[in-house]
Design a protein around this motif. Sequence first.
Motif, PDB file in Angstrom:
ATOM      1  N   SER A   1     -42.275 -12.028  -5.957  1.00 54.99           N
ATOM      2  CA  SER A   1     -41.368 -13.277  -6.195  1.00 54.99           C
ATOM      3  C   SER A   1     -40.052 -12.833  -5.603  1.00 54.99           C
ATOM      4  CB  SER A   1     -41.179 -13.550  -7.583  1.00 54.99           C
ATOM      5  OG  SER A   1     -40.532 -12.442  -8.259  1.00 54.99           O
ATOM      6  N   THR A   2     -39.419 -11.621  -5.556  1.00 51.10           N
ATOM      7  CA  THR A   2     -38.070 -11.334  -5.012  1.00 51.10           C
ATOM      8  C   THR A   2     -38.211 -11.425  -3.453  1.00 51.10           C
ATOM      9  OG1 THR A   2     -38.863  -9.027  -5.012  1.00 51.10           O
ATOM     10  CG2 THR A   2     -37.159  -9.866  -6.618  1.00 51.10           C
ATOM     11  N   GLU A   3     -39.282 -11.099  -2.891  1.00 54.92           N
ATOM     12  CA  GLU A   3     -39.592 -11.207  -1.437  1.00 54.92           C
ATOM     13  C   GLU A   3     -39.614 -12.574  -0.987  1.00 54.92           C
ATOM     14  OE1 GLU A   3     -43.116  -9.277   0.272  1.00 54.92           O
ATOM     15  OE2 GLU A   3     -42.248  -9.469   2.173  1.00 54.92           O
ATOM     16  N   LEU A   4     -40.318 -13.307  -1.835  1.00 53.22           N
ATOM     17  CA  LEU A   4     -40.511 -14.578  -1.433  1.00 53.22           C
ATOM     18  C   LEU A   4     -39.287 -15.702  -1.473  1.00 53.22           C
ATOM     19  CD1 LEU A   4     -43.746 -15.526  -3.381  1.00 53.22           C
ATOM     20  CD2 LEU A   4     -43.514 -15.433  -0.946  1.00 53.22           C
ATOM     21  N   LYS A   5     -38.482 -15.013  -2.561  1.00 52.66           N
ATOM     22  CA  LYS A   5     -36.878 -15.812  -2.765  1.00 52.66           C
ATOM     23  C   LYS A   5     -35.988 -15.490  -1.853  1.00 52.66           C
ATOM     24  CE  LYS A   5     -33.210 -15.815  -5.826  1.00 52.66           C
ATOM     25  NZ  LYS A   5     -32.207 -15.581  -4.417  1.00 52.66           N
ATOM     26  N   THR A   6     -36.269 -14.310  -0.927  1.00 54.94           N
ATOM     27  CA  THR A   6     -35.268 -13.889   0.223  1.00 54.94           C
ATOM     28  C   THR A   6     -35.872 -14.651   1.299  1.00 54.94           C
ATOM     29  OG1 THR A   6     -35.911 -11.721  -0.535  1.00 54.94           O
ATOM     30  CG2 THR A   6     -34.657 -11.976   1.353  1.00 54.94           C
ATOM     31  N   TYR A   7     -37.292 -15.147   1.540  1.00 55.99           N
ATOM     32  CA  TYR A   7     -37.745 -15.978   2.467  1.00 55.99           C
ATOM     33  C   TYR A   7     -37.315 -17.192   2.530  1.00 55.99           C
ATOM     34  CZ  TYR A   7     -40.340 -12.228   4.989  1.00 55.99           C
ATOM     35  OH  TYR A   7     -40.483 -11.307   5.923  1.00 55.99           O
ATOM     36  N   ILE A   8     -37.358 -17.896   1.103  1.00 57.03           N
ATOM     37  CA  ILE A   8     -36.888 -19.257   0.828  1.00 57.03           C
ATOM     38  C   ILE A   8     -35.329 -19.442   1.182  1.00 57.03           C
ATOM     39  CG2 ILE A   8     -36.420 -20.920  -0.567  1.00 57.03           C
ATOM     40  CD1 ILE A   8     -38.630 -19.896  -2.135  1.00 57.03           C
ATOM     41  N   ASP A   9     -34.625 -18.319   0.949  1.00 60.57           N
ATOM     42  CA  ASP A   9     -33.179 -18.282   1.347  1.00 60.57           C
ATOM     43  C   ASP A   9     -32.760 -18.350   2.827  1.00 60.57           C
ATOM     44  OD1 ASP A   9     -32.420 -18.180  -1.345  1.00 60.57           O
ATOM     45  OD2 ASP A   9     -31.910 -15.870  -1.310  1.00 60.57           O
ATOM     46  N   GLN A  10     -33.758 -17.448   3.527  1.00 59.28           N
ATOM     47  CA  GLN A  10     -33.512 -17.437   4.931  1.00 59.28           C
ATOM     48  C   GLN A  10     -33.976 -18.784   5.414  1.00 59.28           C
ATOM     49  OE1 GLN A  10     -32.368 -15.090   7.003  1.00 59.28           O
ATOM     50  NE2 GLN A  10     -31.638 -14.364   5.254  1.00 59.28           N
ATOM     51  N   ILE A  11     -35.156 -19.323   5.136  1.00 58.55           N
ATOM     52  CA  ILE A  11     -35.545 -20.601   5.677  1.00 58.55           C
ATOM     53  C   ILE A  11     -34.555 -21.703   5.672  1.00 58.55           C
ATOM     54  CG2 ILE A  11     -37.216 -22.314   5.572  1.00 58.55           C
ATOM     55  CD1 ILE A  11     -39.412 -20.090   4.308  1.00 58.55           C
ATOM     56  N   TYR A  12     -34.029 -21.774   4.162  1.00 60.74           N
ATOM     57  CA  TYR A  12     -32.931 -22.647   3.596  1.00 60.74           C
ATOM     58  C   TYR A  12     -31.643 -22.582   4.740  1.00 60.74           C
ATOM     59  CZ  TYR A  12     -29.035 -24.717   1.128  1.00 60.74           C
ATOM     60  OH  TYR A  12     -27.840 -25.475   0.798  1.00 60.74           O
ATOM     61  N   ILE A  13     -31.322 -21.208   4.900  1.00 57.49           N
ATOM     62  CA  ILE A  13     -29.942 -21.182   5.852  1.00 57.49           C
ATOM     63  C   ILE A  13     -30.336 -21.756   7.109  1.00 57.49           C
ATOM     64  CG2 ILE A  13     -28.679 -19.303   6.759  1.00 57.49           C
ATOM     65  CD1 ILE A  13     -28.756 -17.852   4.134  1.00 57.49           C
ATOM     66  N   ARG A  14     -31.504 -21.402   7.620  1.00 61.39           N
ATOM     67  CA  ARG A  14     -32.031 -21.779   9.184  1.00 61.39           C
ATOM     68  C   ARG A  14     -32.042 -23.175   9.081  1.00 61.39           C
ATOM     69  NH1 ARG A  14     -37.497 -19.368  10.840  1.00 61.39           N
ATOM     70  NH2 ARG A  14     -38.403 -21.353  10.436  1.00 61.39           N
ATOM     71  N   LEU A  15     -32.527 -23.911   8.178  1.00 63.48           N
ATOM     72  CA  LEU A  15     -32.590 -25.164   8.407  1.00 63.48           C
ATOM     73  C   LEU A  15     -31.434 -25.955   8.351  1.00 63.48           C
ATOM     74  CD1 LEU A  15     -35.849 -26.613   6.249  1.00 63.48           C
ATOM     75  CD2 LEU A  15     -35.338 -26.700   8.642  1.00 63.48           C
ATOM     76  N   LEU A  16     -30.433 -25.518   7.362  1.00 62.31           N
ATOM     77  CA  LEU A  16     -29.064 -26.144   7.117  1.00 62.31           C
ATOM     78  C   LEU A  16     -28.266 -25.778   8.364  1.00 62.31           C
ATOM     79  CD1 LEU A  16     -27.331 -27.399   5.126  1.00 62.31           C
ATOM     80  CD2 LEU A  16     -26.408 -25.045   4.698  1.00 62.31           C
ATOM     81  N   ASN A  17     -28.445 -24.603   9.228  1.00 61.47           N
ATOM     82  CA  ASN A  17     -27.805 -24.387  10.174  1.00 61.47           C
ATOM     83  C   ASN A  17     -28.205 -25.463  11.224  1.00 61.47           C
ATOM     84  OD1 ASN A  17     -25.592 -22.397  10.372  1.00 61.47           O
ATOM     85  ND2 ASN A  17     -26.842 -20.986   9.569  1.00 61.47           N
ATOM     86  N   GLU A  18     -29.487 -25.610  11.612  1.00 61.78           N
ATOM     87  CA  GLU A  18     -30.090 -26.450  12.406  1.00 61.78           C
ATOM     88  C   GLU A  18     -29.098 -27.863  12.170  1.00 61.78           C
ATOM     89  OE1 GLU A  18     -34.385 -24.514  12.969  1.00 61.78           O
ATOM     90  OE2 GLU A  18     -34.490 -26.611  12.295  1.00 61.78           O
ATOM     91  N   MET A  19     -29.380 -28.233  10.738  1.00 63.37           N
ATOM     92  CA  MET A  19     -28.824 -29.608  10.497  1.00 63.37           C
ATOM     93  C   MET A  19     -27.389 -29.854  10.878  1.00 63.37           C
ATOM     94  SD  MET A  19     -29.185 -30.990   6.615  1.00 63.37           S
ATOM     95  CE  MET A  19     -31.122 -30.779   6.539  1.00 63.37           C
ATOM     96  N   LYS A  20     -26.788 -28.637  10.540  1.00 61.93           N
ATOM     97  CA  LYS A  20     -24.964 -28.863  10.873  1.00 61.93           C
ATOM     98  C   LYS A  20     -24.949 -28.984  12.251  1.00 61.93           C
ATOM     99  CE  LYS A  20     -22.102 -24.846  10.283  1.00 61.93           C
ATOM    100  NZ  LYS A  20     -22.191 -23.795   9.416  1.00 61.93           N
TER     101      LYS A  20
END
Length: 486
Positions: free
Chosen positions: A116-135
Amino acid sequence: MPKIKATVSENVNKYVAEYPRVFQTDGYVLFCKICNKIVSSEKKYQVDQHLRTLKHRELYERRTLIAASTEAGFNEFSMDLCEAFISADIPLSKLSNPQLSTFLRTYTNEHIPQESTELKTYIDQIYIRLLNEMKNTLKHHFLWVSIDETTDIQGRYVANVVVGILHENEDIRNKKFLLNVVELDKINYATISRAFNDSITLLGEDFDKNKVLLFLTNSASYMAKAARGLKIFYPKLLHVTCLALSIHRLAEEISSYFNQLNLLISSGGKLFLKAPSRVQVFNAKFPGIPLPLEPITTRWGTWLDSVKYYAQNFEEFAAVVAELDDSDSKSIKNIKELLSLPSIKSQLFFVHNNYGFLCEVIKKLEGSNSLRDAVDLVDTSIKRIYDVKGTIGQEIMKKSNLIFQKNKGFLEIRTLARILEFNESCSKTKYNLNELSAFKYAPLTFFDVERSFSSYENYLGPNGESFVFENFKKNFFVYANKAINK
Ligand SMILES: [Zn+2]
């Protein structure tokens, strides 16, 4: 002529030297590695133009972020896998299913994240990536913002902040971005203002607040109050109460005058729910006519849809009910009594003939991206409501006036529509020409995330429930941004 050839290759090599991560060349043509296509390179402006296209910039941004996270030790396959699971609304916890993970590992030869900690790290990364694209997509444009609130299964108040681009290009303006999901400790003007401002802050320190032109909300008074405060920081902000919702409110008002009709609509659909033998009677007698449906409360204007159904199929519906056995259930007896009242028919036809068109208006407003069309739709509706005679007609007209006069932003929108048609002078508005052009494509119905896809409740339910809010938020952000643009 070798001289010209040398010029061509000099030219393309120059671009490759300048942008080694973007271009490559065989000495003749310039190839964009990001977009996987040949770019015209005769003139410098052609190359510049390509580098500025939205598509190129989005892809470039994505590549850069993927490269950065790969360098930081993230596996691109794992990240894509997590993103696909979230998009498909499959809980990431399913990855720890032994058969599934073995299957994936066997056939892809890749590492499958399960912890779950590894998955959480991936979610964080995907979130940051999408947010940056959006920005990067949003920061160059004029924007509309809408906020809707909901409660999740744990009773938390959640505000969804959705943003869109005011743009002449249809593909660009149809795309919606769930910029932020905010947990509110309570719902009032202060928490809504903060949610608005915190969300816009996500677009970066350098984001120009003058670019936020439109704020679309429901008709709650705290929304209007929040908007008044926000105008200090967002000087170009125009607050409009969702027009489709205004018409829906009016339909609710209309329904409040017709109790018998309400009774017919609420009980008529239920009569055939989980009652196959009754459905059989209906279908055998009138195979071409659909069964009456219960109005769906989450969709606007369904009460008027039901009125239309009974107005068009009154005799047929009554004939079916007449064949049903009274002793079967009390509701059959009640509906028979209801149908025998002379007033029910006259109520039905009064509402259908005078106000039935409003459900079409709601649908058209929801699909409209043109200021002119939306203003026309509402103004025509107001006029038709004005024309209805009689006591109830007068009361409904008063309510309609009240609803639209309270929507101050709509009055200003009307002026803008007139200016855009050269029927009014530009001096009547604070907006400059670029801003006015952007308004031309303004949607005037607010974007309700919850109504835009059916699985919201599922999402906040069994899967959503186990998340702490920050995790839920990122997960939901990734999922919803795919779902609302489907
Ligand atoms: Zn490109």
